[in-house]
Design a protein around this motif. Structure first.
Motif, PDB file in Angstrom:
ATOM      1  N   MET A   1      14.839   3.522  -4.851  1.00 20.77           N
ATOM      2  CA  MET A   1      14.032   4.076  -3.868  1.00 20.77           C
ATOM      3  C   MET A   1      13.531   3.023  -3.087  1.00 20.77           C
ATOM      4  N   ARG A   2      13.688   2.032  -2.749  1.00 21.02           N
ATOM      5  CA  ARG A   2      12.821   1.084  -2.524  1.00 21.02           C
ATOM      6  C   ARG A   2      11.791   1.652  -3.218  1.00 21.02           C
ATOM      7  N   PHE A   7      11.053   2.224  -6.779  1.00 17.59           N
ATOM      8  CA  PHE A   7      10.410   2.601  -7.082  1.00 17.59           C
ATOM      9  C   PHE A   7      10.087   3.050  -8.298  1.00 17.59           C
ATOM     10  N   PHE A   8      10.396   3.083  -9.035  1.00 21.37           N
ATOM     11  CA  PHE A   8      10.753   3.889  -9.942  1.00 21.37           C
ATOM     12  C   PHE A   8      10.490   3.841 -11.273  1.00 21.37           C
ATOM     13  N   SER A  23      19.487   6.760 -10.902  1.00 25.00           N
ATOM     14  CA  SER A  23      18.953   6.979  -9.564  1.00 25.00           C
ATOM     15  C   SER A  23      20.068   7.041  -8.537  1.00 25.00           C
ATOM     16  N   GLN A  24      19.755   7.602  -7.380  1.00 24.45           N
ATOM     17  CA  GLN A  24      20.782   7.804  -6.365  1.00 24.45           C
ATOM     18  C   GLN A  24      21.410   6.498  -5.926  1.00 24.45           C
ATOM     19  N   LEU A  25      20.622   5.392  -5.924  1.00 24.35           N
ATOM     20  CA  LEU A  25      21.171   4.137  -5.442  1.00 24.35           C
ATOM     21  C   LEU A  25      21.892   3.377  -6.527  1.00 24.35           C
ATOM     22  N   LEU A  26      21.720   3.811  -7.785  1.00 24.45           N
ATOM     23  CA  LEU A  26      22.280   3.022  -8.859  1.00 24.45           C
ATOM     24  C   LEU A  26      23.443   3.720  -9.545  1.00 24.45           C
ATOM     25  N   TRP A 145      15.480   9.769  -6.308  1.00 17.26           N
ATOM     26  CA  TRP A 145      16.664   9.122  -6.885  1.00 17.26           C
ATOM     27  C   TRP A 145      17.964   9.746  -6.432  1.00 17.26           C
ATOM     28  N   ASP A 146      17.939  11.026  -6.099  1.00 24.57           N
ATOM     29  CA  ASP A 146      19.065  11.545  -5.336  1.00 24.57           C
ATOM     30  C   ASP A 146      18.488  12.032  -4.017  1.00 24.57           C
TER      31      ASP A 146
END
Length: 561
Positions: A1-2, A7-8, A23-26, A145-146
């Motif tokens: 999230m940044r 963030f997270f 998470s969505q970025l990972l 995260w998504d």
């Protein structure tokens, strides 16, 4: 999230890290597709035009979870062309594309849109076209995260709508060139909501307009370059209060938008962290980058995101991260994680933005490191270092921090905590806190409001540090292992040690602090050695048993052979 991820971190220590992994970025994708390339690569159909201005004009229907509107693209041609690519998720309908009053032909492939012009657009010419579109955007199942829209209701039963799209892509809800490398110089964001609700977006509110159908349009203007994933909307029946901060560049307006039921607790909670954060980060990083647009915190139905000048806040007015301390030191329970971390992204992520998401460590490493600097500002240097050390238990050393380029793929989630510890290690190598502070400020001055690469950052730090730190960056960014200092007694019975680095990066030769292990009560007699990949020797004092490395301030392993 940044929360950046921006963030997270989760409700229990173990849950925190499993959450990060999903998470969505990972999320990891081992095989890349044509769709990945269309999204991640700067093809000639994308580099042929440079975006200078967007006007996003969007109406949101809360009941139908439906959006309809347009986006104007103003651009300068960088070469002669007759076709270009922009991006819009294929579940959203394109109603028409207008250029000089004429409807343009287009084709779609996955989430890419290819526009054909009847005549050649000449290099250097400034033109604009407008995309009209509608549909039901992707709804996030587990934001941030998504990615996607969040349609929910407040405790009073009123609509509460937000969006978070880092990683998923801004093209999931509005048409744009969905690549981090091309930031517009300025932008108008016009969001129409049902009467009784308000929209809070990036920048400054220029005007509101009552529409004939019972909607109200809120016109926000962003006067700085902004990345597409930072563009946001927040719709609710908000209460608003404000303050001012006397900062390095004058008066900075502070605006807070919260649900009415939380107004009473929001004031003192935000006051306890926001101004101290700004004071600390301006000292370390330079002026807040967006004075003209101000600083906003906006209550959201998800945890948080670093939307430029409009930081999303959903930490439920708690200290720590949802009441937990990600460093497990206790130091993280003295301040609100989302306020500090997401605001840190105003400097690293929003002011300095990576061209390719593969280099997202630039956003997350520096911002996670900023948490330790905030602790240092409040409680001293050792406390800040302790907080950063506490992050190490979450490091997985699974895949490199830098991801594959040109496919819209980030590297390891270790970009947060391993990245933070890498930067603390570099500070210890440089061994001059004022020089380190000027390097951090210089990064923001040199690369502010620009997009950058890993090479840009490394080259700058090498120059200002007066030392080639490239092998150090390579070891922590491009390989999974951390360097190991090997130490053993020399042959022959002499009171001599030999030592070397065991590392993967070519030419790894990082200086490190050590001290003699003996019965001396003064344990602060640290000194530097400069190991390389070859064995070097060190004679011990008669009273010494050996040496130990400063593993508190250098993220390394040691191995006594």
């Amino acid at each position: 999230m940044r929360i950046r991820l921006r963030f997270f971190l989760p409700l229990l220590t173990c849950l925190i890290y499993s959450t990060i992994a999903h998470s969505q970025l990972l999320n990891r994708t081992e095989l890349f597709t044509r769709a990945d390339t269309l999204r991640g690569m700067l093809s000639p159909l994308r580099t042929c035009y440079n975006i200078s201005y967007y006007h996003l004009d969007l109406k949101v229907d809360p009941g139908k979870k439906y959006i309809v509107g347009s986006n104007k693209f103003r651009f300068t041609a960088t070469t002669d062309f007759r076709k270009l690519q922009f991006d819009l998720f294929n579940n959203l309908n394109i109603e028409k594309i207008l250029f000089k009053g004429n409807v343009l032909k287009y084709t779609r492939e996955y989430n890419a849109v290819f526009v054909d012009f009847e005549d050649t657009i000449k290099k250097g010419s400034s033109e604009e076209f407008t995309v009209y579109y509608s549909g039901k955007p992707v709804v996030a199942k587990n934001p941030p995260w998504d990615g996607g829209f969040i349609f929910t209701k407040t405790s009073k039963g009123k609509p509460w709508i937000a969006v978070s799209c880092q990683g998923l892509g801004a093209s999931s809800w509005w048409p744009n060139k969905d690549h981090q490398s091309d930031e517009v110089d300025s932008m108008m964001i016009s969001i129409s909501t049902p009467s009784g609700l308000a929209d809070i977006s990036n920048g400054r509110l220029r005007s509101t307009e009552k529409l004939d159908d019972g909607y109200v349009r809120y016109n926000w203007f962003v006067s700085y370059p902004i990345n597409n994933y930072n563009v946001t909307l927040n719709i609710a029946d908000f209460s608003h209060f404000s303050d001012e901060y006397e900062g390095e560049s004058g008066k900075l307006t502070l605006d807070y938008y919260v649900l009415p039921e939380n107004l009473k607790k929001a004031g003192p909670h935000f006051a306890s962290d926001v101004k101290p954060m700004l004071q600390c980060f301006e000292r370390w990083f330079g002026s807040y980058p967006f004075y003209r647009d101000g600083y906003k915190l906006i209550e959201t139905p998800y945890l948080g995101m670093e939307h430029q000048s409009a930081v999303a806040y959903g930490n439920r007015y708690q200290k720590g991260y949802l009441g937990k301390d990600l460093s497990e030191t206790g130091l993280g329970l003295k301040w609100d994680y989302i306020i500090i971390h997401e605001s840190g992204h105003e400097w690293f992520g929003n002011n300095i933005t990576s061209k390719d998401i593969a280099d997202m460590w630039i956003h997350e490493a520096f911002t996670t490191y900023s948490e330790g600097l905030f602790v240092e500002c409040k409680e001293g240097k050792e406390a800040g270092a302790k907080y950063i050390r506490g992050q190490r238990s979450a490091i997985l050393n699974d895949i490199p921090l830098i991801g594959p380029y040109d496919v819209n793929k980030e590297g390891s989630g270790d970009m947060y905590f391993k990245g933070s510890n890498m930067l603390h290690t570099l500070r210890s190598v440089i061994n001059d806190d004022e020089k380190w502070r000027l390097i951090l400020k210089g990064l923001n001055k040199t690369f502010g409001l620009k997009t950058v690469t890993t090479a840009d950052i490394i080259t700058y730090i090498n120059k200002e540090a007066g030392r080639d730190l490239t092998p150090v960056f390579d070891q922590y960014l491009r390989f999974t292992s951390i360097p190991t200092l090997e130490i053993k007694k020399a042959r022959g019975g002499k009171n001599t040690l030999i030592y070397r680095w065991k590392a993967t990066a070519t030419g790894f030769n990082m200086p490190v602090k050590v001290r003699f292990t003996d019965n001396n009560k003064d344990k602060n007699n640290w000194f530097f050695i400069e190991p390389s990949g070859n064995w070097q020797s060190l004679d011990l004092p008669l009273s010494a048993h050996g040496i130990e490395a400063d593993t508190d301030n250098f993220y390394i392993n040691t191995n006594l052979l």
